[in-house]
Scaffold this motif. Sequence first.
Motif, mmCIF file in Angstrom:
data_model
loop_
_atom_site.group_PDB
_atom_site.id
_atom_site.type_symbol
_atom_site.label_atom_id
_atom_site.label_comp_id
_atom_site.label_asym_id
_atom_site.label_seq_id
_atom_site.Cartn_x
_atom_site.Cartn_y
_atom_site.Cartn_z
ATOM 1 N N LEU A 154 13.999 9.327 8.253
ATOM 2 C CA LEU A 154 13.982 10.722 7.826
ATOM 3 C C LEU A 154 12.733 11.001 7.002
ATOM 4 O O LEU A 154 12.453 10.286 6.037
ATOM 5 N N VAL A 155 12.001 12.026 7.376
ATOM 6 C CA VAL A 155 10.759 12.366 6.690
ATOM 7 C C VAL A 155 10.992 12.569 5.193
ATOM 8 O O VAL A 155 10.224 12.073 4.357
ATOM 9 N N ASP A 156 12.064 13.248 4.840
ATOM 10 C CA ASP A 156 12.284 13.580 3.435
ATOM 11 C C ASP A 156 12.345 12.347 2.539
ATOM 12 O O ASP A 156 12.044 12.407 1.344
ATOM 13 N N GLY A 157 12.719 11.215 3.133
ATOM 14 C CA GLY A 157 12.846 9.990 2.341
ATOM 15 C C GLY A 157 11.530 9.442 1.844
ATOM 16 O O GLY A 157 11.488 8.705 0.852
ATOM 17 N N VAL A 158 10.432 9.775 2.531
ATOM 18 C CA VAL A 158 9.140 9.204 2.133
ATOM 19 C C VAL A 158 8.313 10.189 1.313
ATOM 20 O O VAL A 158 7.323 9.789 0.675
ATOM 21 N N LEU A 159 8.712 11.445 1.295
ATOM 22 C CA LEU A 159 7.910 12.446 0.577
ATOM 23 C C LEU A 159 7.934 12.159 -0.921
ATOM 24 O O LEU A 159 8.929 11.729 -1.479
ATOM 25 N N GLY A 160 6.790 12.431 -1.560
ATOM 26 C CA GLY A 160 6.724 12.281 -3.007
ATOM 27 C C GLY A 160 6.229 10.924 -3.472
ATOM 28 O O GLY A 160 5.816 10.779 -4.628
ATOM 29 N N TYR A 161 6.269 9.939 -2.589
ATOM 30 C CA TYR A 161 5.677 8.641 -2.952
ATOM 31 C C TYR A 161 4.162 8.731 -2.772
ATOM 32 O O TYR A 161 3.673 9.535 -1.978
ATOM 33 N N SER A 207 -21.741 -12.379 -0.342
ATOM 34 C CA SER A 207 -20.566 -12.745 -1.115
ATOM 35 C C SER A 207 -19.346 -12.565 -0.232
ATOM 36 O O SER A 207 -19.422 -11.932 0.818
ATOM 37 N N TYR A 208 -18.241 -13.128 -0.681
ATOM 38 C CA TYR A 208 -16.960 -12.838 -0.054
ATOM 39 C C TYR A 208 -16.388 -11.584 -0.713
ATOM 40 O O TYR A 208 -16.477 -11.426 -1.928
ATOM 41 N N LEU A 209 -15.814 -10.711 0.105
ATOM 42 C CA LEU A 209 -15.237 -9.460 -0.402
ATOM 43 C C LEU A 209 -13.718 -9.555 -0.297
ATOM 44 O O LEU A 209 -13.176 -9.604 0.803
ATOM 45 N N THR A 210 -13.053 -9.586 -1.442
ATOM 46 C CA THR A 210 -11.595 -9.645 -1.438
ATOM 47 C C THR A 210 -11.044 -8.260 -1.766
ATOM 48 O O THR A 210 -11.304 -7.720 -2.843
ATOM 49 N N PHE A 211 -10.317 -7.691 -0.815
ATOM 50 C CA PHE A 211 -9.746 -6.358 -0.989
ATOM 51 C C PHE A 211 -8.253 -6.470 -1.293
ATOM 52 O O PHE A 211 -7.585 -7.385 -0.802
ATOM 53 N N ALA A 212 -7.739 -5.533 -2.075
ATOM 54 C CA ALA A 212 -6.294 -5.466 -2.303
ATOM 55 C C ALA A 212 -5.947 -4.059 -2.775
ATOM 56 O O ALA A 212 -6.841 -3.261 -3.100
ATOM 57 N N TYR A 213 -4.648 -3.769 -2.774
ATOM 58 C CA TYR A 213 -4.180 -2.448 -3.200
ATOM 59 C C TYR A 213 -3.030 -2.610 -4.174
ATOM 60 O O TYR A 213 -2.266 -3.576 -4.112
ATOM 61 N N LYS A 214 -2.909 -1.640 -5.056
ATOM 62 C CA LYS A 214 -1.776 -1.634 -5.973
ATOM 63 C C LYS A 214 -1.133 -0.261 -5.910
ATOM 64 O O LYS A 214 -1.820 0.757 -5.969
ATOM 65 N N ASN A 215 0.180 -0.273 -5.794
ATOM 66 C CA ASN A 215 0.905 0.982 -5.662
ATOM 67 C C ASN A 215 1.927 1.140 -6.763
ATOM 68 O O ASN A 215 2.511 0.158 -7.205
ATOM 69 N N PRO A 216 2.174 2.378 -7.184
ATOM 70 C CA PRO A 216 3.191 2.591 -8.223
ATOM 71 C C PRO A 216 4.600 2.219 -7.734
ATOM 72 O O PRO A 216 5.472 1.905 -8.550
ATOM 73 N N ASN A 217 4.815 2.272 -6.413
ATOM 74 C CA ASN A 217 6.128 1.970 -5.838
ATOM 75 C C ASN A 217 7.245 2.859 -6.361
ATOM 76 O O ASN A 217 8.376 2.414 -6.557
ATOM 77 N N ARG A 218 6.930 4.096 -6.630
ATOM 78 C CA ARG A 218 7.954 5.063 -7.054
ATOM 79 C C ARG A 218 7.423 6.460 -6.749
ATOM 80 O O ARG A 218 6.214 6.647 -6.575
ATOM 81 N N LYS A 219 8.359 7.428 -6.744
ATOM 82 C CA LYS A 219 7.903 8.808 -6.552
ATOM 83 C C LYS A 219 7.075 9.239 -7.747
ATOM 84 O O LYS A 219 7.330 8.796 -8.868
ATOM 85 N N VAL A 220 6.110 10.076 -7.513
ATOM 86 C CA VAL A 220 5.220 10.469 -8.616
ATOM 87 C C VAL A 220 5.224 11.982 -8.780
ATOM 88 O O VAL A 220 5.671 12.715 -7.917
#
Lengths: 444, 444, 350, 350
Positions: A44-51, C337-350
Amino acid sequence: MNTKNRTVITANQHVLIRLPSEGTKIVELRPSGVVSLGKFGSFLVDGVLGYPFGQSFEIVEGQDVKPILSLQHSSDPKDVSEEPEGDLNKEELTKMFSENNQNIIDIGSKIQKLTNDDIEELKKSGATSSIGQHIIDQMIAGHEGFDKKTLFSQQKYLRRKQQKFLRRFTVEYLGSSQMLQYYIDKDLPRVIDLSEESLGLLMTYGNVRPGGNYLLIDETGGVVLYAMLERMGGEGQVVLVHENEHVNIIALRHAGYSEEYINRMVKTIDYLQFLEPENEKINWEDKSEEELAEMKSSKREQYEKRRERATAINSVIETVQNGNFDALISVSTLHQPTLLPRILDTVGGSRPIVIYNQYKELLLETQHVLTKDKRVLAPSIFETRVRPYQTIPGRMHPLMTMRGGGGYILWGTKVIPQEGITAVGRGISKRKREESPATDATDS
Amino acid sequence: MNTKNRTVITANQHVLIRLPSEGTKIVELRPSGVVSLGKFGSFLVDGVLGYPFGQSFEIVEGQDVKPILSLQHSSDPKDVSEEPEGDLNKEELTKMFSENNQNIIDIGSKIQKLTNDDIEELKKSGATSSIGQHIIDQMIAGHEGFDKKTLFSQQKYLRRKQQKFLRRFTVEYLGSSQMLQYYIDKDLPRVIDLSEESLGLLMTYGNVRPGGNYLLIDETGGVVLYAMLERMGGEGQVVLVHENEHVNIIALRHAGYSEEYINRMVKTIDYLQFLEPENEKINWEDKSEEELAEMKSSKREQYEKRRERATAINSVIETVQNGNFDALISVSTLHQPTLLPRILDTVGGSRPIVIYNQYKELLLETQHVLTKDKRVLAPSIFETRVRPYQTIPGRMHPLMTMRGGGGYILWGTKVIPQEGITAVGRGISKRKREESPATDATDS
Amino acid sequence: MSFYAYKDIIEAGDLVLAFISRGATKPITVTPGEVLNTRYGQFEHDLMIGMKYGSQMAGKKGYGFIHLLHPTPELWTLSLPHRTQIVYTPDSSYIVQRLGVGPGSRIIEAGTGSASFTHSFARSVGDKGKVFTYEFHEVRYNEAKRELEEHGLMKNTVITHRNVCDDGFEIDNHKVDGDVVFLDLPSPWTAIPHLNKVIAEDRQVGICCFSPCIEQVEKTVKALEDDGWTSIEMVEVAGKRWEARKDMVKHVDDVVKRLKDIQDRKSQGIEKLRNVNSTAPSEVSSTESTPEPPSKKQKRDRGFNPFGKGTRIKEGDDQYEWRDVTKVESEIKSHTSYLTFAYKNPNRKV
Amino acid sequence: MSFYAYKDIIEAGDLVLAFISRGATKPITVTPGEVLNTRYGQFEHDLMIGMKYGSQMAGKKGYGFIHLLHPTPELWTLSLPHRTQIVYTPDSSYIVQRLGVGPGSRIIEAGTGSASFTHSFARSVGDKGKVFTYEFHEVRYNEAKRELEEHGLMKNTVITHRNVCDDGFEIDNHKVDGDVVFLDLPSPWTAIPHLNKVIAEDRQVGICCFSPCIEQVEKTVKALEDDGWTSIEMVEVAGKRWEARKDMVKHVDDVVKRLKDIQDRKSQGIEKLRNVNSTAPSEVSSTESTPEPPSKKQKRDRGFNPFGKGTRIKEGDDQYEWRDVTKVESEIKSHTSYLTFAYKNPNRKV
């Protein structure tokens, strides 16, 4: 204004979905809609919105999702992708050696007792988050050689299986790299073999930045144009030359830019208009208020359309005639050696000329032409290739295979030659040659 | 027979001397002779005889030598090239970081108090084994920044200085790799940009082995020929085609082969004789014993010479006319697309055709010609590049720069086309294309 | 003059990159009364004023020339005396593309080094973005600061003298809020934990660590994993420059003709010798097989000399046949050089 | 048939490599009565007997063909079903060249693997040399042994079923006396100490360790140093295959002509439409600017269509202009293994 949200997953935008199989998909996030990911399920699209963009999800219950750390990480703290720490001793390694060897010949689909039908059955049987793991467990149970494999090959095997069945995905912002990746996966000739690193080099050598005024030839369906618009952030202008009656910027369909935005940032002109501007300018005289008042509304509409078209064409022709572009960027299959000399003068002094081609041989011909033509300084052909590694600790090495190709870029600087300048004399020239073995600009 | 000793340093052979500077030198080891290595000193030949090839030496007393483990290892058990073991902690690393940075700007010849004159003076002052170390000590004393450098950069600095002043050298067997290396250092165009890896690929694709009968075009002054003779071990034959009046195999001067050996293994023929054999055969009839008896001795000598020459020419022309060579190997700057079709038929069925060129563009043209000519199966262009690493533990990475180029190799198989064979029909051909995306032999 | 936009006409005080030859570009600040001396002649600053950027300029004595170029981060990188290891364009352009650097990006860069990548970042993020760059080495910090000021880049760039490995990235009076991190440090793993305080909390953050040695990569990967960065991937970028050249076509037919010519001249020589001895009439027929007189200009008689052996021939000379070929630099950069890429995410709605 | 020398005529019992297409070469033992079935037709072994190696052979039904090739180690490698990781030719040829493998060399190889490199070694060392190859895995050992026997390579090759990491390299009734060592093992560092008992004592010995991971290289380098090997250097070999192709030349003039043609046809269309409506006489002049009638064959009227858009064009079609170009494989081998070379010397007169 660019109304796209670059940071948060927002309704009504096109996004890139990255799957555990390393496949990619572009989808539009319609509110309350459902996105199907084929064998990876649907959500469901709504589940991913806002992240924020870049968030990974797992399909849990029905079409609901929960955020997870990444495609490789389950929500469980310990997961299969983690490696045992510490050095293996000689005994273990010898064992691994023997077992590795032992299994290479044996492993094959013949010992895989779970049939595809079985798997389909399992997939239908439930839609819980554990279904992927469940299938994997079944497959391991059906794999006679599994306990004979080394820890490492077990993990490798699991990871491969996981990629096929775990219902995970990442929602990425559809940037130019993602757009290019999508086309590379789906239709490589469409983007003329362009690689991400070549695209980056094009943008950098082209000095693409907010406020620039660029001349572009783009036969990638607009992928290069999209990258430029990304770098310009809504400021500046791109004049796009095209060879057909209508311009092909199909990639921009996914871009989420408004028509008004595109019309403001991108002016299009065909080669006929570009090369024979005087013939192609449209003679236009506005009708008087009285005349207009007399027109029927349908006629009036037609008149307005024609007026708009004439204004647009005359305006872009004028832009080209004024020239002084901040760069020429060409990603084209047209014969550059006969094309470039006819358009170079529209580029401003000291601005970059950047020509992409899939084949070095064609840029070679182009470089020879430009070297004779004094209007481009120090043209050279550049090749850039990115080589990805496996970074599993203790097992680090470049990936065993990668895509060949990626194209080549000719980069030079538009200059203004002066009549009657003599190069330095032969004697000095000889000393100079000894000092700098590279071909010298004064030689040409 | 090949009378060269491949394992032990033996008098009267040419050998390669490798210097700490990575420079190379070819010298002939005359018994009781002295070999000068320029600034690295000079040594008595007799001192190195009897050791196996590959042995490193240090000049100790006068021109005497002692064996050492390698150029990097002094005879002392602990030497400067050894690295401290174990991980550096954060504090040390930060320190290293700062010091590294600090010194990059400061280091330069200006803080180097020891002048070149000083160094020359020191060099004259003694011929002991410690002179190199002595100079280095003096230089360190004169280098204000030295104690501020990190351990690593100190070591790097020492190693660099060591390379300049330590009187060490290695005596290597003058194999084809060494011969090529020597020419690469001294005269790269002489060997047409050929790299060691390309030479290896040439030999392998050419299936060069004992007993083979090869057709060779070699414009490297005999370096490729030398490699072939090495692989053949005195069995078989090479017919060498040349474009000038006399063949240029200057590299073989160092090879240490006897004239008899070379005459037996290598037959030479020029392009005129090769391409117009009937015109160029020499009509020769032996004179009768009576006639010979009547000749003056000077006339008789002349007659014998002419007879020998005629026999040699007629014999090699006959060899070429018999054909059935076990490979064609071409390392040439001549235009191959017009040459190859005229000589292909002298090569036996299923034998390799191997063409080297410095430029891929020229092999491209050649591949197109060979693809149309049905006599060469599946010609392709191969590129091989070797990338060396720094292997200091904890600081492993590819070398920062290396030689570009190295050439390209076209490899195909000589085949015997049959008249009137039809390729598979279009329908099948279409399915086939889908199955194997590579260009197919039946397409051509 | 600005690194943010082009201008057309050179004015006093402008930074101009004088392109002298490939590999020799000299940055000058146009100053009335001054003269640029090169081995291709002398060039008066006064005459530069009012000229267009991109102009070819003749030397004072009527010969030799230079080109007057407008600075860009890329041309600036090429004109830099190599004060320290530079991040070359194939690397920097890929990092910018892959991490999606663009208008509005907020960059964290440590160390500043030669500031060449800083120029590139500042150009790309525009006036909506920001570049925070950190340099520990004082001399280099001062030099970079002066340069960034002179180049007008302080509009969106903040340079800080700091050892980020010890003291982190926080800056008084600034919310760094970075979303793109570039670490070119000997021990990035000591700096990574400090990032948490300064990177964006409401959006994805990308990082690239630039390390010459593989062991640094192993430590960096571990530090990134420990600190919650994901999608870790390491790559190498290989950049090469190729030049267009011409290679002479040498047909074997010409070789054969030449061998015949040599043969004929030899037998003529013998003939002549014989004639001198015997005064017998020369055989005219022996000249019939001589190839047509060579059409190429030849200073001394080398006989039929189709490829101009022993003479000096200009590449591409019309009198010969040529093929276009490409040649790579004689020395390539096999590793940066070697290029090491990575990402960090809040893992929550913002 | 032999891997040591060519023969010309195919006989019953010979190993023939049937080249079906690029990427599809099938090894067959010529056996009277048998038939080779391929998707390009059927090929009777009986007819092969007496044919020359290298011959093109027609299929039974009169269409389709294969080529009958003489085996060499390189063609054999290409025809191998990939039973296990193969040492590809760019690697193997470099190792042979760099370590000076030639007639008389005494090789130590572990493990045998697919035996493809064993074939190459056996060919190169000739009857004066010797190849000792060791394979731990029993199934693979048996397969390799059978193959080496069938291929007649036992003349100079000894294969041993052995875990060299545990049990070393010594062989009953043989003085190994090796001077070239090739280790393709997961843990070469456990095998290196065992080498001392079997390598030559009177001459220099060269080694190459073949390891996919960088950490293996670090351990190998340490083991080599500890055991007195010197001149240690590690390299990578990158091999690429390029194909000659043709790319169509599209001149902008033709683009312009085509755009004019479209314009003209459009206005003609409007004209026609107007004619239908008003029955006014058509203006003849409007056709004057129509470009010359297209000379290319076109199935339906696409107007002036200089590049054959929408039609199926064979690469190199005479009716168009082409440029020769090279194209690399669509997927390249970006890594095989790291090659660690070293040498060991007796360091005394011999």
